[in-house]
Design an enzyme around this catalytic site. Structure first.
Site, PDB file in Angstrom:
ATOM      1  N   ASP A  19       0.781  -1.160  -0.022  1.00  0.00           N
ATOM      2  CA  ASP A  19       0.022  -0.038   0.168  1.00  0.00           C
ATOM      3  C   ASP A  19       0.983   1.217  -0.066  1.00  0.00           C
ATOM      4  O   ASP A  19       2.080   1.250   0.437  1.00  0.00           O
ATOM      5  CB  ASP A  19      -0.879  -0.180   1.364  1.00  0.00           C
ATOM      6  CG  ASP A  19      -1.518   1.447   1.351  1.00  0.00           C
ATOM      7  OD1 ASP A  19      -2.373   1.761   0.549  1.00  0.00           O
ATOM      8  OD2 ASP A  19      -1.539   1.805   2.547  1.00  0.00           O
ATOM      9  N   ASP A  21      -0.145   5.222   0.564  1.00  0.00           N
ATOM     10  CA  ASP A  21      -0.167   6.330   1.741  1.00  0.00           C
ATOM     11  C   ASP A  21      -0.451   5.706   3.111  1.00  0.00           C
ATOM     12  O   ASP A  21      -1.235   4.873   3.215  1.00  0.00           O
ATOM     13  CB  ASP A  21      -1.309   6.979   1.115  1.00  0.00           C
ATOM     14  CG  ASP A  21      -0.990   7.875   0.119  1.00  0.00           C
ATOM     15  OD1 ASP A  21       0.002   8.449  -0.172  1.00  0.00           O
ATOM     16  OD2 ASP A  21      -2.012   7.919  -0.841  1.00  0.00           O
ATOM     17  N   VAL A  28      -0.166  11.764   3.447  1.00  0.00           N
ATOM     18  CA  VAL A  28      -0.528  13.242   3.217  1.00  0.00           C
ATOM     19  C   VAL A  28      -1.910  13.170   2.162  1.00  0.00           C
ATOM     20  O   VAL A  28      -1.683  12.764   1.125  1.00  0.00           O
ATOM     21  CB  VAL A  28       0.478  13.964   2.604  1.00  0.00           C
ATOM     22  CG1 VAL A  28       0.052  15.422   2.299  1.00  0.00           C
ATOM     23  CG2 VAL A  28       1.782  14.067   3.477  1.00  0.00           C
ATOM     24  N   TYR A  30      -4.599  12.773  -0.613  1.00  0.00           N
ATOM     25  CA  TYR A  30      -4.705  13.668  -1.737  1.00  0.00           C
ATOM     26  C   TYR A  30      -3.372  14.145  -2.513  1.00  0.00           C
ATOM     27  O   TYR A  30      -3.339  15.202  -3.171  1.00  0.00           O
ATOM     28  CB  TYR A  30      -5.889  14.382  -1.868  1.00  0.00           C
ATOM     29  CG  TYR A  30      -7.000  13.928  -1.686  1.00  0.00           C
ATOM     30  CD1 TYR A  30      -7.609  12.870  -2.333  1.00  0.00           C
ATOM     31  CD2 TYR A  30      -7.564  14.425  -0.405  1.00  0.00           C
ATOM     32  CE1 TYR A  30      -8.767  12.068  -1.746  1.00  0.00           C
ATOM     33  CE2 TYR A  30      -9.063  13.474   0.040  1.00  0.00           C
ATOM     34  CZ  TYR A  30      -9.432  12.482  -0.704  1.00  0.00           C
ATOM     35  OH  TYR A  30     -10.666  11.883  -0.388  1.00  0.00           O
ATOM     36  N   SER A  61      -2.778   1.030  -4.863  1.00  0.00           N
ATOM     37  CA  SER A  61      -3.069   2.259  -4.036  1.00  0.00           C
ATOM     38  C   SER A  61      -4.186   2.783  -4.657  1.00  0.00           C
ATOM     39  O   SER A  61      -4.804   2.856  -5.645  1.00  0.00           O
ATOM     40  CB  SER A  61      -2.056   3.520  -4.204  1.00  0.00           C
ATOM     41  OG  SER A  61      -2.597   4.576  -3.605  1.00  0.00           O
ATOM     42  N   GLN A  63      -6.883   5.574  -5.372  1.00  0.00           N
ATOM     43  CA  GLN A  63      -6.455   7.222  -5.548  1.00  0.00           C
ATOM     44  C   GLN A  63      -8.017   7.732  -5.986  1.00  0.00           C
ATOM     45  O   GLN A  63      -8.164   7.958  -6.985  1.00  0.00           O
ATOM     46  CB  GLN A  63      -5.539   7.271  -6.613  1.00  0.00           C
ATOM     47  CG  GLN A  63      -4.169   6.679  -6.178  1.00  0.00           C
ATOM     48  CD  GLN A  63      -3.648   7.608  -5.053  1.00  0.00           C
ATOM     49  OE1 GLN A  63      -3.519   9.010  -5.269  1.00  0.00           O
ATOM     50  NE2 GLN A  63      -3.050   7.039  -4.055  1.00  0.00           N
ATOM     51  N   ARG A 115     -10.977  -1.178  -6.348  1.00  0.00           N
ATOM     52  CA  ARG A 115     -10.547  -0.557  -5.300  1.00  0.00           C
ATOM     53  C   ARG A 115     -10.725  -1.634  -4.045  1.00  0.00           C
ATOM     54  O   ARG A 115     -11.518  -2.245  -4.031  1.00  0.00           O
ATOM     55  CB  ARG A 115     -11.984   0.412  -5.022  1.00  0.00           C
ATOM     56  CG  ARG A 115     -11.857   1.301  -3.676  1.00  0.00           C
ATOM     57  CD  ARG A 115     -12.843   2.337  -3.524  1.00  0.00           C
ATOM     58  NE  ARG A 115     -12.812   2.739  -2.121  1.00  0.00           N
ATOM     59  CZ  ARG A 115     -12.024   3.776  -1.999  1.00  0.00           C
ATOM     60  NH1 ARG A 115     -11.283   4.605  -2.923  1.00  0.00           N
ATOM     61  NH2 ARG A 115     -12.091   4.586  -0.685  1.00  0.00           N
ATOM     62  N   ASP A 141      -1.601  -0.665   5.935  1.00  0.00           N
ATOM     63  CA  ASP A 141      -1.784  -0.084   7.095  1.00  0.00           C
ATOM     64  C   ASP A 141      -3.278   0.008   7.807  1.00  0.00           C
ATOM     65  O   ASP A 141      -3.830   0.510   8.895  1.00  0.00           O
ATOM     66  CB  ASP A 141      -1.238   1.392   7.402  1.00  0.00           C
ATOM     67  CG  ASP A 141      -2.154   2.338   6.354  1.00  0.00           C
ATOM     68  OD1 ASP A 141      -2.592   1.796   5.136  1.00  0.00           O
ATOM     69  OD2 ASP A 141      -2.275   3.559   6.768  1.00  0.00           O
TER      70      ASP A 141
END
Length: 207
Positions: A19, A21, A28, A30, A61, A63, A115, A141
């Site tokens: 993963d 972010d 952080v 976006y 990821s 997004q 997703r 996470d």
């Protein structure tokens, strides 16, 4: 959606899916500004450790900023480039960057297969890179990462760094391992890969 694809491998190989972010990078929301991209605690050392396994490293990821209009898909080109630079700085190679540009419906339902917690990104990467999902790893996470990995048949590691807030239960949302930092997750992968290699060598010796 893929931004980076490596050539097909001659033999199927397991991989480590990461993963982005909150796992690999500081979270952080976006963010697509390369100047604000920074590795999470332990991620640099963890990348060095994972590079030693020889396993392909693939970032997967969600997004949703694309669908929300916060940035374009093209803006993620710079993100992929920066990720590749950070990997290289720590002796690792980014084999691929796969992202889902969609958002859930108002009722929370998801109308796509990519997703997370769906496993579409992992399966897309596996098909493009000739990867075997059995024996692969998913490190994330939140429990959506865990579920995506479990759905794909991967071993899963949850970095419990406080980013998971919902803790929605489910049979596919139980990680194989729970750690506090990225480098601790990498150490588990190395230990398990070492055991697997030794076990395989022993079986060949007695065959």
């Amino acid at each position: 959606m893929a931004l980076m694809r490596a050539p097909l491998r001659l033999r199927p190989s397991p991989a480590v899916f990461l993963d982005k972010d909150g796992t690999l990078l500081e979270d952080v929301p976006y963010n697509v500004d390369p100047a604000r991209i920074a590795l999470a605690p332990g991620a640099g050392e963890g990348l060095r450790m994972l590079a030693a396994t020889g396993l392909p490293l693939v970032v997967v990821s969600n997004q949703p900023g694309v669908a929300l209009g916060y940035f374009s898909e093209e803006a993620l080109d710079a993100v992929a480039l920066r990720l590749g630079e950070l990997f290289a700085l720590h002796g690792a190679t980014l084999s691929g960057f796969y992202f889902c540009p969609h958002v859930p419906a108002d009722d929370g339902s998801v109308n796509c297969a990519c997703r997370k917690p769906a496993d579409g990104l992992l399966r897309q990467a596996a098909a493009a890179h000739s990867l075997t999902l059995e024996g692969s790893w998913m490190i994330g996470d939140i429990l959506n990462d865990v579920e995506a990995g479990r759905r794909a048949g991967c071993q899963t590691i949850l970095i419990a760094n406080g980013n998971e807030t919902l803790w929605q239960p489910g049979p596919l949302r139980v990680p194989d391992y729970i750690v506090g930092r990225f480098d601790e997750a990498a150490a588990i992968v190395i230990a398990q890969q070492g055991w697997h290699a030794a076990h395989t060598q022993h079986l060949r010796a007695v065959a």
